[in-house]
Write an enzyme that holds these catalytic residues in place. Structure first.
Site, PDB file in Angstrom:
ATOM      1  CB  SER A 139      77.120  37.353  39.099  1.00 18.47           C
ATOM      2  OG  SER A 139      77.976  38.338  39.631  1.00 18.47           O
ATOM      3  CE1 TYR A 152      73.366  41.190  38.866  1.00 20.86           C
ATOM      4  CE2 TYR A 152      75.365  40.858  40.163  1.00 20.86           C
ATOM      5  CZ  TYR A 152      74.694  40.793  38.953  1.00 20.86           C
ATOM      6  OH  TYR A 152      75.351  40.315  37.844  1.00 20.86           O
TER       7      TYR A 152
END
Length: 249
Positions: A139, A152
């Protein structure tokens, strides 16, 4: 049943990106193994993809947090796939992760520990054979820690580093290790979030990038799905810390 042709192992089959990727490979003539936590949901995806493509779709049940079962699971996946794609991701809730250690641990383990350990085991099997392609979905959140999603992001940063090291180690062993950074994707995981259209991809876009990188024979080892992310994240990474701390990102 003996499978003929090339084989894909898709880990995270019930996600929107997973479904799009599996369908893309099946439409290209690949046999597909789908892996997910809930067999019934995985079977529904397999039935649909098989009906659409006429290809053999195998179903496996695996919880990415059940690391003790990884070795046994891989012994069940026959033949050893030509390509393995791990699309597992869990955004979680940043505010909750700040308050609850158990939630933070789940987010970290789901996005880093489980995928990294499973892909590491697959990499060893690919290296022993002398061929294979591994694709991990990381990501842009892992490019620099931001207040809005740093739990995250930290897990994805760990996965990015793990894939980079694995790629470096296995570059001469016939094994390709690829990293895909989708940015925002319009999926069930992002329902309710206000997404910027220019920076937001569709699941099929991600699947197309995965297939082009893994099976096209050329291209980068690390790719942002939408190219605008590369210069944008380069700017964010280069900001001095005193300036970065004043931003709301």
């Amino acid at each position: 049943m003996k499978l003929i042709g090339k084989t894909l192992l898709l880990i995270g089959a019930t996600s929107d990106i997973g479904r799009a990727t599996a369908l893309t490979y099946a439409q290209a003539g690949w046999d597909v193994h789908l892996v997910g936590r809930a067999r019934e949901r995985v079977q529904r995806e397999a039935d649909d993809i098989g009906a659409r493509t006429g290809k053999a779709i195998m179903v496996h049940e695996l919880d990415i947090l059940d690391t003790g079962r990884f070795e046994a699971f891989l012994s069940e996946v026959l033949p050893l796939p030509d390509t393995a794609v791990c699309v597992i991701g869990e955004l979680g809730e940043q505010a909750r992760a700040e308050r609850e250690m158990e939630h933070a641990a789940m987010v970290m383990r789901t996005n880093f520990e489980g995928p990294a350990l499973l892909m590491g085991l697959l990499a060893e099997r690919f290296a022993a054979r002398g061929s294979g392609t591994l694709v991990g979905i990381s990501s842009v959140a892992g490019d620099r820690g931001r207040a809005s999603n740093y739990v995250y992001g930290a897990a994805k940063a760990g996965l990015t580093a793990f894939l980079s090291g694995l790629r470096n180690r296995l570059s001469k062993a016939g094994v390709r290790v690829l990293t895909v950074k989708p940015g925002f994707v319009r999926t069930r995981m992002t329902v309710g979030l206000k997404l910027p259209p220019l920076l937001t991809a569709e699941p099929q876009e991600v699947a197309n990038v995965i297939f082009a990188m893994a099976e096209g024979g050329k291209g980068p080892d690390v790719a942002y799905v939408r190219r605008i992310w590369r210069p944008l994240m380069a700017v964010i990474r280069s900001l001095p810390e005193p300036i970065f701390k004043r931003l709301r990102l």
